[in-house]
Design a protein around this motif. Sequence first.
Motif: not given
Lengths: 293, 206, 576
Positions: C296-297, C370, C430, C439, C527
């Motif tokens: 994802n990142n 992140t 996450h 968040t 995300w």
Amino acid sequence: MNRSRIIGIATILVVGICLIAPSVALGQADAPIASGNQIDGDYGYGLPPMLSKDGQGVDDLIIILHWFMTALFVGWAIFFVYCLFRFRSRAGHKATYDPVKAKASKYAEIGVAAFEAFLLIGLSMPIWAATKNDMPSKDDATHVRVVAEQFQWNFHYPGADGKFGRTAPDMVDTVENPLGLDRSDPAATDDVYATELHLPVNKPVICDLTSKDVIHSFSLPVMRVKQDVIPGMRIPVWFTPVKEGRYEVACAQLCGNNHYSMRAEMVIEDDASFATWLKEVGIVEEFDEDELD
Amino acid sequence: MSAEVLPYTVKPHPVTGLYNGKFGIWLFLASEVMLFGALFSTYVFLRMGAPETGPTAWPTGEETHLNWMLGGLNTLILILSSVTMVLAWVQFKMDNFAKGRIYLIITAILAIAFVAIKFKFEYAHKFHMDIYPKTSVFFAIYYTMTGLHAIHIIGGVVVICYFIGPGAKLWEENREYYTNRIECTGLYWHFVDLVWIFLFPILYLL
Amino acid sequence: MSGDHHHEPGFIRKYVFSVDHKVIGVQYGVTALCFLFLGFSLMMLMRWQLAYPGEEMPFIGNIFGEDAMPGGVMLPEFYNSLGAMHGTIMIFLGVVPLLVGAFGNYVMPLQIGAPDMAFPKLNMASYWVYLLGGIVMLCSFFVPGGAANSGWTSYPPLSNIATTGQTWWLFGMVCLITSSLLGSVNFIVTIIQLRVEGLTMFRLPYFVWAQLITSFLLLLAFPPLEAAGVLQLMDRLAGTSFFMPEGLVVSGVVQTQMSGGGSPLLWQHLFWFLAHPEVYVLILPAMGIVAEIIANNTRKPLWGYRAMIYSTIFLGFMSFIVWAHHMFMTGMGTKISAFFATTTMIISIPSVVILTALVISLYQGAIRFTVPMLFALAFLPMFAIGGLTGLPLGLPASDIHLHDTYYVIGHFHYVVAPGTIFAIFAGIYHWYPKVTGRTLNNALGYMHFFLSFVFINMVFMPMFWQGMAGVSRRLYDQTVYAHGDAVQSLTIMSSWGAWMLGLAQIPFIINFFISAVAGKKVSNNPWDATTLEWLAPSPPPHGNFETVPVVYRGPYEYSVPGASEDFHPQHVTTEA
């Protein structure tokens, strides 16, 4: 936004390091000193002194392994840090969808596997086989029975006849007869009991390990010897001490509340002193017996 | 179709060919195989390690005081109960609730007979002779394995009785669902029988 | 099963005895985090005795009573209890329930598009049995003689002759094993049967694969420990001798009340047959979390997705035939040790493949730093250290010197503490927005990460040097040995690291609770992720999805060339 974040990160890192510094300093504070007799040898942050004729292989393997591990880790870490820096998210930079065609990783993996195979077959197995199979003959060796109990090491020497006397669990007396030695057995008359392990230098030693109660582990750090002592089993270990002095016997397996204090001392000395000691300890033993009768 | 309804609770999955419950019971049985496998391994380990003679030697057939006739009778009872379990399922499958229920009742009675023989004749006889689990390693493993097996049998009886009694109302709501549950119970039941078929020879005969 | 969607269930049914996988996941998560903190606290107490043996514990020394710490000085039996319970609580009540019970339960059904687990009631039972096991373990601290004190490995004969706490430990373990078995059956059935249309096995997120293999390990490895637990209970309660040879003399008393004829090694075989697969239970789901977050990142597909899956399956299989490498020092012959050393070297290969794949996934990515990504990135070198230091322990010859020393402690803690627990933190940061709709605070998150990273290394790095010096583990006071006294300063450093690490968790604890009510509200997919859990509303309602999704592509379609956005979710019909 991004810049302020980086500054924040850096600040926290610095604070963290500042917190470490005093604690490292505290870590150097004076620690209590071991009690009892002076133990020989330099002990520090690396491997302890190696005073056995056959223990070098273990050290060599450990050292080679750590060079190998360091090389792998450093190589890996360089690539890792490079990726983190080079491919960080920033304006104008996009990820590539297609996978990189990396042959290098495959070669690295094969290389690691091959080197592991070499370590295993080339180094570890021969050393292990030697410690298990090349047991010296009993005639050439000092033969000792090591009897472990909570929280004490007992050493049983066969005496001049080279034969261990009969022992039986129901003859055990914690103070008078920790071994449960049957003194009516002819082989037992010259047997010697001690709580210190005395050994002649430069002569192989065979220790037969038994336990009276729970699992212990016979550990001689300076000899690179370690072997679990398992009740119901008699397990031999051997080594050849090469340097005179006073060293430690440790228990390396949790054996109860006072496991930490299950420590004995091992004295490596020349043949003459060993013989003298054996005689003295033997006499003391017999003297005790007379008094009892 | 609402997203809240779980698929394949009753109908089999097109690829695996199993409904959820049947898949689950097979997995459960796999773990049971490991449980009893560990105990059988223990038996082998201890027997291999036992000395030829002396107080801890493995007992011969006569020294065990185990009656292979009683054990054999129990084996027959369990095999028979497996058959009636299958017959019960067949009857439910054929939409014949009354007959199926009778076979379930017979299965439960046979299982209770097994447990009765085990406790009333075998265990009681040995306790009478002052033979307890602590007597020797053989009796330790004997009592542990047969005891654990008996607990499995009793668990099975409880489940079967549930489906004879209160669980039967599921039949009115969803016949296929009920029949599936009987099938799962049957799988478990056959497994428990199978364990006994291994236990009987290693304890009574070998 | 889920038929109660006609009427709104009451508070108790909805939040306490709920059958909803998400509620159960959160219950597991919160309970396990409490246990994790408790296990950590036990360790912080031990670290005082280790650093300053025999000195009075400041501030809190007097609250433990005369039986445990007379005059504020810890007794060896209390120290041993703390050690045994630290291990047990961390592994069986903290990490596994978090990885499997919490993340597995909450995320896995969402990722496969299922409305719930296949057996919701079984799922609920699994949690309550786990909680019961936890309570039994906690109660054992208050029985005469204290909690179990024979190590988390509970080797007999020591554990057979130990105080009552050991019996409680065994009952607790039987509960925990039962809970794991119920869970694993449920997980496997759910993953195989309840995937939505289009979600083939090779379109599953790696996390789901990791959960699947983990469940198989739990299913097949735990029963032998259950058997061993039953045998030890028999030994302790019925006086049998499964693990006791004849002729034992304990404290001068001949043990005539038992028949003898058993073997202490039997326990070790049964125990390690479980406990080695258990190591992979601790690490595979962690790798799963890390893989999700890295993909994802980095905004790019995972490199070698299939190779990772094959490696995971291979790992799962191999983990059943390496157990005796924990037993090299038990007098094992050359042939058997050669076999287990070889399987041990072989099992390192798939771990290397997975780690390599994760690192190469960074290459040509666009890495967003992140908070969850930082924890996931830190996992990689930490796991690498943990894995590499396993080599000298897996080779019998070097194990002679390092066996049962602090080197072992350093090795496996690097795998599970900065490894797995960092992955757990990564997962919490996450998926927190999915669970709460809000968040976690970033500034507190960065502070938590950097402080934890520094101090956790300060705790465990010195242990390698201690181990090299030959200091045994489980010593109440290592200064009685000359070689231990020489490296006592390392112990003190470790202890300070541990206490600082404890302080470093404060930002996390504050963040965790405050953000649940005051955190920034976010969209369903904060995300920009591709997997199905981000399609569901945050937090997902009962039944998870408004309509049943259909899957059209693999799990990590990021930065597809020519697409307008850099992510292409699995459920979107249109081509990029």
